[in-house]
Scaffold this motif. Structure first.
Motif, short mmCIF file in Angstrom:
data_model
loop_
_atom_site.label_atom_id
_atom_site.label_comp_id
_atom_site.label_asym_id
_atom_site.label_seq_id
_atom_site.Cartn_x
_atom_site.Cartn_y
_atom_site.Cartn_z
N UNK A 51 0.88 -0.98 -0.10
CA UNK A 51 0.11 0.19 0.12
C UNK A 51 0.96 1.29 -0.01
N UNK A 52 1.92 1.23 0.65
CA UNK A 52 2.99 2.47 0.89
C UNK A 52 3.39 2.48 -0.77
N UNK A 53 3.89 1.55 -1.36
CA UNK A 53 4.36 1.68 -2.70
C UNK A 53 3.50 2.25 -3.85
N UNK A 69 -3.44 9.55 1.34
CA UNK A 69 -3.25 9.26 2.59
C UNK A 69 -4.56 8.91 3.41
N UNK A 70 -5.52 9.65 3.17
CA UNK A 70 -6.80 9.27 3.84
C UNK A 70 -7.42 8.03 3.69
N UNK A 71 -6.95 7.20 2.49
CA UNK A 71 -7.37 6.04 2.27
C UNK A 71 -6.94 4.94 3.31
N UNK A 72 -5.55 5.33 3.44
CA UNK A 72 -4.55 4.58 4.44
C UNK A 72 -5.10 4.64 5.78
N UNK A 123 3.13 -1.74 13.21
CA UNK A 123 3.00 -0.23 13.54
C UNK A 123 2.29 0.65 12.43
N UNK A 124 0.69 0.50 12.18
CA UNK A 124 -0.02 1.06 11.20
C UNK A 124 -0.06 2.68 11.34
N UNK A 125 0.19 3.05 12.60
CA UNK A 125 0.09 4.32 12.50
C UNK A 125 1.23 4.95 11.93
N UNK A 126 2.48 4.45 12.30
CA UNK A 126 3.79 4.98 11.54
C UNK A 126 3.49 4.90 10.14
N UNK A 127 2.94 3.73 9.54
CA UNK A 127 2.93 3.47 8.07
C UNK A 127 2.21 4.46 7.71
N UNK A 128 1.17 4.89 8.05
CA UNK A 128 -0.08 5.89 7.67
C UNK A 128 0.77 7.21 7.54
N UNK A 129 1.72 7.45 8.85
CA UNK A 129 2.47 8.86 8.65
C UNK A 129 3.24 8.81 7.82
N UNK A 130 3.83 7.55 7.31
CA UNK A 130 5.02 7.74 6.17
C UNK A 130 4.43 8.02 4.91
N UNK A 131 3.01 7.16 4.58
CA UNK A 131 2.43 7.64 3.39
C UNK A 131 2.17 9.07 3.39
N UNK A 132 1.43 9.77 4.39
CA UNK A 132 1.13 11.01 4.50
C UNK A 132 2.36 11.94 4.28
N UNK A 133 3.38 11.72 4.77
CA UNK A 133 4.51 12.59 4.40
C UNK A 133 5.06 12.33 3.07
#
Length: 293
Positions: A94-96, A125-128, A276-286
């Protein structure tokens, strides 16, 4: 998820962290210690069984069953870890996909079309974020996303939220194509990334909604319980009261393996070792904000 240095042996041996299984099993171990002490007292001082009593051979049963139990626990832990690792691969995908979509949108939609770029900068990023909350099964869908997003339109919280966000993104992509900003071939290229979003959601839901079969999980727990409570009857003859720490150690090892499997079989929860989904979502947002700034 806990990040750690696997080479710090002394730290792992003597440090009790919050998710340590000994904290969960402490009460059970106290009860089992008392039960073992009672069996030891009865066999040594009350029953006074002869040396040829069949109960003295009970340890042979434990020796035979230990191999079967070990196979069951290996399969149990491997199955749980496979679910955890598959969840990690799905969120890595999903990140990719999010990055790829943002990079392509940045290249295809000129900066003069700020309205469309701002939409995708927030919607991707909202989707994630919505998917993370969706998989966590929070008490109410109204809490899935507390922020207002008027630029995306109204979200119906009684329906499948990840699908709604995906549909909004799809509609915007078709709108951009209809306005002549991108071609049909470019729309198809972007649509493939959006398909990866829904594929990831479906695969994560499969993990979340399909637990280990109940009969299998119940059988292992009963097997561990019966195996542990019968250990004192066979061990006391040889170890006397030293059977107490031996029985506790065996129970601790077996039950800990089951607890570890329980914790990681649902990788989208809030346990200490979950993803760590919260961190992954943060990575996607950034990443999306950098691409579509």
């Amino acid at each position: 998820m806990i990040s750690y240095n696997s080479k710090e042996w002394w730290y792992f041996i003597f440090k009790l962290h919050r998710g340590d299984t000994i904290k969960t099993l402490f009460i059970f171990m106290l009860i089992l210690a008392g039960f073992t002490a009672l069996v030891a007292w009865l066999e040594l001082y009350h029953w006074k069984l002869p040396k040829d009593h069949p109960l003295r051979s009970l340890s042979l049963l434990h020796t035979s069953l230990s191999f079967v139990l070990s196979l069951l626990l290996v399969f149990r832990t491997n199955t749980a870890y496979d679910r955890w690792w598959e969840g990690r691969k799905l969120w890595g995908g999903l990140v990719n996909s999010s990055r790829n979509m943002a990079i392509k949108i940045n290249a295809l939609i000129p900066s003069s079309h700020k309205e469309h770029r701002d939409f995708f900068r927030k919607a991707i990023p909202l989707y994630a974020k919505i998917l993370k909350s969706h998989l966590a099964l929070e008490t109410t869908r109204l809490e899935l996303d507390s922020e207002a997003h008027p630029e995306l339109g109204n979200l119906d919280y009684s329906k499948h939220l990840p699908n709604q966000v995906a549909m909004l993104i799809a509609k915007r992509l078709f709108r951009v194509q209809q306005e002549g900003i991108i071609t049909s071939e470019q729309l198809l290229m972007l649509n493939n990334e959006l398909n990866n979003f829904t594929d990831t959601c479906g695969a994560c839901e499969r993990i979340k909604n399909t637990p280990i079969p109940l009969s299998y999980s119940v059988f292992i727990k009963k097997f561990i319980f019966i195996y542990s409570v019968t250990l004192p009857f066979g061990y006391v003859f040889n170890l006397e009261f030293w059977a107490i720490p031996v029985v506790l150690f065996i129970f601790f090892v077996l039950a800990s393996l089951e607890l570890i499997a329980e914790e990681i079989e649902d990788p989208f929860g809030g346990d200490e070792n979950d993803l760590p989904l919260e961190k992954i979502v943060g990575t996607i947002t950034r990443n999306i904000e950098e691409c579509l700034a």
